[in-house]
Enzyme design. Structure first.
Site, PDB file in Angstrom:
ATOM      1  N   SER A   1      41.571  50.666 -25.819  1.00 42.87           N
ATOM      2  CA  SER A   1      40.185  50.831 -25.399  1.00 42.87           C
ATOM      3  C   SER A   1      39.319  51.162 -26.622  1.00 42.87           C
ATOM      4  O   SER A   1      39.337  50.426 -27.602  1.00 42.87           O
ATOM      5  CB  SER A   1      40.091  51.898 -24.304  1.00 42.87           C
ATOM      6  OG  SER A   1      38.902  51.767 -23.569  1.00 42.87           O
TER       7      SER A   1
ATOM      8  N   GLU B   1      43.643  46.098 -24.997  1.00 42.07           N
ATOM      9  CA  GLU B   1      42.494  46.085 -24.089  1.00 42.07           C
ATOM     10  C   GLU B   1      41.233  46.657 -24.736  1.00 42.07           C
ATOM     11  O   GLU B   1      40.724  47.714 -24.368  1.00 42.07           O
ATOM     12  CB  GLU B   1      42.846  46.801 -22.785  1.00 42.07           C
ATOM     13  CG  GLU B   1      43.969  46.069 -22.051  1.00 42.07           C
ATOM     14  CD  GLU B   1      44.165  46.462 -20.605  1.00 42.07           C
ATOM     15  OE1 GLU B   1      44.807  45.694 -19.886  1.00 42.07           O
ATOM     16  OE2 GLU B   1      43.671  47.534 -20.194  1.00 42.07           O
TER      17      GLU B   1
ATOM     18  N   HIS C   1      45.871  49.904 -18.319  1.00 44.26           N
ATOM     19  CA  HIS C   1      45.107  50.382 -19.477  1.00 44.26           C
ATOM     20  C   HIS C   1      45.837  51.458 -20.285  1.00 44.26           C
ATOM     21  O   HIS C   1      45.483  51.707 -21.435  1.00 44.26           O
ATOM     22  CB  HIS C   1      43.764  50.929 -18.985  1.00 44.26           C
ATOM     23  CG  HIS C   1      42.662  50.855 -19.995  1.00 44.26           C
ATOM     24  ND1 HIS C   1      42.357  49.714 -20.711  1.00 44.26           N
ATOM     25  CD2 HIS C   1      41.767  51.794 -20.416  1.00 44.26           C
ATOM     26  CE1 HIS C   1      41.330  49.945 -21.508  1.00 44.26           C
ATOM     27  NE2 HIS C   1      40.965  51.205 -21.360  1.00 44.26           N
TER      28      HIS C   1
END
Length: 264
Positions: A102, A126, A242
């Site tokens: 992230s 991600e 995630h």
């Protein structure tokens, strides 16, 4: 044996960090929630394979809460990269493999591009490039409402394993409860526009490995797949969504070890 301590850097951040093992350096950069306890099991597994593993809570978050407001507001990948370099300097880590998911993914790519002499290789998972209004709009809410909304999102929508997420324990979730408003006000509007992946030629040929979650809806990070493919960057899957280091720590640790070994 793991070291758990704090160290201060010239930018005013007092970092909580953990370090274990000996050998080539591997640095695990937390995601936007800023909590390094998520890597707890993986740190030991990676260290056992002959690496010195370092991780830390991010500025303004968890046990690194003592930090200037500018380090956790209007946050960008480039700012985060500079903060990470400051703690690597303080810990005398001169050359490292870096992992990030992230905003951490944006950070490690910014490190690879901005500080190439310091980075052996980078692994990103991600990486956010799109503004998500349903997350950005939480910034105007009261702290308690933000924490309630985001705790539900993390557990039910993106954790990739609710049992493992809950099993992090009450102390971790209490810290995350305080981190959610910091993230909501400092990250969602400025991290995606700062994603250091617009220049495909800058990525080409770099020691970068990219992953997305096998259980993440394809459309969520389809742009990651397209960008990596166009830039000739290795793109693969990790189990879960995630937070693979929470939902599947053994597989995550194995991936980090094997990917790092390719670059030694």
């Amino acid at each position: 044996m793991r070291t758990r301590s704090t160290i201060s850097t010239p930018n005013g951040i007092t970092w909580y960090y953990e370090q274990e093992g000996t050998g080539p350096d591997v640095v695990l950069v937390p995601d936007g929630l800023g909590e390094c306890q998520m890597f707890d099991s993986s740190v030991s597994q990676i260290a056992a394979q002959g690496f010195r593993v370092t991780t830390f809570d991010m500025p303004g978050m968890s046990r690194s809460a003592k930090a200037p407001p500018e380090t956790y507001t209007e946050v960008t990948a480039q700012k985060l990269a500079s903060y990470v370099i400051s703690v690597l300097d303080a810990l005398d880590i001169k050359h490292a493999t870096v992992w990030g998911c992230s905003s951490g993914a944006s950070t490690v790519v910014a490190l690879l591009l901005g500080y190439p002499d310091r980075i052996r290789n980078a692994m990103c998972h991600e990486l956010p490039t799109k503004l998500l209004d349903h997350l950005s709009n939480t910034a105007v809410l009261e702290d308690e409402e933000i924490s309630k909304i985001l705790a539900n999102v993390m557990l039910n929508d993106v954790s990739g394993g609710s049992e493992a997420w809950q099993a992090m324990g009450d102390e971790v979730h209490a810290r995350l409860h305080k981190n959610y408003p910091v993230w909501a006000r400092g990250y969602p509007r400025t991290i995606p526009p700062s994603a250091p992946v617009k220049d495909l030629e800058a990525l080409r040929g770099k020691p970068l490995d990219w992953t997305v979650g096998a259980a993440t809806p394809t459309e969520s990070f389809f742009d990651n797949i397209v960008t990596a493919t166009k830039a000739g960057v290795n793109i693969g899957l990790l189990p879960g969504m995630h937070f693979p280091y929470v939902s599947h720590p053994d597989v995550f640790a194995k991936y980090v070890v094997e990917t790092t070994q390719k670059h030694l």
